[in-house]
Design a protein around this motif. Structure first.
Motif, mmCIF file in Angstrom:
data_model
loop_
_atom_site.group_PDB
_atom_site.id
_atom_site.type_symbol
_atom_site.label_atom_id
_atom_site.label_comp_id
_atom_site.label_asym_id
_atom_site.label_seq_id
_atom_site.Cartn_x
_atom_site.Cartn_y
_atom_site.Cartn_z
ATOM 1 N N GLU A 94 0.834 -1.197 0.000
ATOM 2 C CA GLU A 94 0.000 0.000 0.000
ATOM 3 C C GLU A 94 0.874 1.254 0.000
ATOM 4 N N PHE A 95 1.978 1.212 0.768
ATOM 5 C CA PHE A 95 2.920 2.334 0.780
ATOM 6 C C PHE A 95 3.578 2.489 -0.594
ATOM 7 N N LEU A 96 4.038 1.390 -1.170
ATOM 8 C CA LEU A 96 4.720 1.462 -2.469
ATOM 9 C C LEU A 96 3.795 1.971 -3.562
ATOM 10 N N ALA A 97 2.508 1.728 -3.409
ATOM 11 C CA ALA A 97 1.546 2.220 -4.404
ATOM 12 C C ALA A 97 1.539 3.735 -4.473
ATOM 13 N N THR A 98 2.022 4.398 -3.425
ATOM 14 C CA THR A 98 2.034 5.861 -3.384
ATOM 15 C C THR A 98 3.384 6.451 -3.786
ATOM 16 N N ARG A 99 4.387 5.584 -4.019
ATOM 17 C CA ARG A 99 5.744 6.061 -4.295
ATOM 18 C C ARG A 99 6.016 6.120 -5.797
ATOM 19 N N PRO A 100 7.056 6.848 -6.211
ATOM 20 C CA PRO A 100 7.431 6.872 -7.627
ATOM 21 C C PRO A 100 7.710 5.462 -8.147
ATOM 22 N N ALA A 101 7.432 5.231 -9.404
ATOM 23 C CA ALA A 101 7.498 3.890 -9.989
ATOM 24 C C ALA A 101 8.864 3.246 -9.818
ATOM 25 N N GLU A 102 9.930 3.994 -10.067
ATOM 26 C CA GLU A 102 11.268 3.412 -9.981
ATOM 27 C C GLU A 102 11.629 3.049 -8.548
ATOM 28 N N GLU A 103 11.185 3.846 -7.598
ATOM 29 C CA GLU A 103 11.442 3.530 -6.190
ATOM 30 C C GLU A 103 10.714 2.247 -5.798
ATOM 31 N N ALA A 104 9.470 2.133 -6.176
ATOM 32 C CA ALA A 104 8.688 0.935 -5.847
ATOM 33 C C ALA A 104 9.307 -0.302 -6.494
ATOM 34 N N LYS A 105 9.729 -0.169 -7.740
ATOM 35 C CA LYS A 105 10.342 -1.300 -8.440
ATOM 36 C C LYS A 105 11.634 -1.722 -7.763
ATOM 37 N N ALA A 106 12.446 -0.775 -7.335
ATOM 38 C CA ALA A 106 13.717 -1.094 -6.688
ATOM 39 C C ALA A 106 13.501 -1.826 -5.372
ATOM 40 N N ILE A 107 12.501 -1.409 -4.603
ATOM 41 C CA ILE A 107 12.237 -2.054 -3.317
ATOM 42 C C ILE A 107 11.725 -3.479 -3.534
ATOM 43 N N LEU A 108 10.867 -3.670 -4.509
ATOM 44 C CA LEU A 108 10.416 -5.016 -4.837
ATOM 45 C C LEU A 108 11.590 -5.886 -5.284
ATOM 46 N N ALA A 109 12.514 -5.305 -6.032
ATOM 47 C CA ALA A 109 13.684 -6.052 -6.487
ATOM 48 C C ALA A 109 14.541 -6.494 -5.309
ATOM 49 N N ASP A 110 14.669 -5.645 -4.289
ATOM 50 C CA ASP A 110 15.443 -6.009 -3.111
ATOM 51 C C ASP A 110 14.825 -7.191 -2.363
#
Length: 234
Positions: A120-136
């Motif tokens: 839910e938090f990542l849904a509010t963040r910039p796309a590249e930031e959300a993608k990087a966190i999912l990658a981690d």
């Protein structure tokens, strides 16, 4: 807002009649996401159909059996990183501060590292930031997907899709080390109560702490929380 990440947050939440009523909209969002393969979207549509049409009590029982009675399927990410170490409480406080720094205040009784809360938090963040966190977190997502697929659970479709949004392949050796941990027996309630029993942790702002990025807190996800040769998880 990334509507797909919000939809995944809802799909991984405890089933309710409200969630069932929202399934047509959730399904429409996910089947229209061109970032996902056609096969992934079909898997999600099947999960959504099951959640929409299933008996609510059966759905709730299934959810509890999967995610609440098994540490190896826990949706609390730091369970897979820190286990019961003291680092877990500190990481939890830092994560909550990161949410608040981003203008996000979780309205839930779940822990801050609960995957639906993070999504839910990542849904509010910039796309590249959300993608990087999912990658981690890719290897945790991969392990959850494989364990769920092994149980023939349609919830595995969510983790297939999240892996595609992460855009990376988890390190094989790390995934295999986590998969080597024996799974909990959801029918052994006494044993499950024992391993889930832990000291209460109080979460709140730490005036002496900075505001680390979520990626920093997930950076140690490339190592299993416990040696693979250890006994039962926990």
């Amino acid at each position: 807002m990334d509507r797909s990440l919000k939809a995944f947050s809802l799909l991984l939440s405890y089933p309710s009649r409200e969630l069932q009523a929202a399934m047509p909209e959730i399904t429409a969002v996910l089947v229209a996401d061109s970032r996902l393969t056609a096969l992934a979207r079909r898997g999600l549509a099947s999960l959504c159909d099951g959640l929409a049409e299933g008996d609510i009590y059966d759905l709730q029982e299934t959810y509890v059996g999967l995610f609440d009675r098994s540490r190896t399927l826990s949706l609390n990410l730091f369970e897979h990183v820190h286990g019961e170490s003291r680092d877990r409480g500190s990481a939890m406080v830092d994560l909550l501060e990161t949410y608040r720094a981003g203008g996000f205040e979780p309205v839930t009784g779940e822990l801050p590292d609960h995957l639906p809360v993070l999504l839910e938090f990542l849904a509010t963040r910039p796309a590249e930031e959300a993608k990087a966190i999912l990658a981690d977190a890719a290897h945790i997502l991969t392990v959850l997907e494989r364990r769920l697929a092994g149980r023939e659970s349609p919830y595995s479709a969510v983790f297939v899709a999240l892996g595609q949004l992460a855009g990376t392949v988890a390190a094989k050796e790390t995934v295999e080390a986590l998969l080597a941990e024996p799974e909990d027996d959801p029918q052994d309630l006494a044993a499950l109560d024992a391993v889930w029993e832990e000291s209460q942790v109080t979460f709140g702002p730490n005036p002496n702490a900075g505001c680390p990025q979520v990626r920093d807190m997930l950076s140690r996800m490339d190592q299993p929380a416990r040696p693979a040769a250890a006994g039962a998880a926990g």
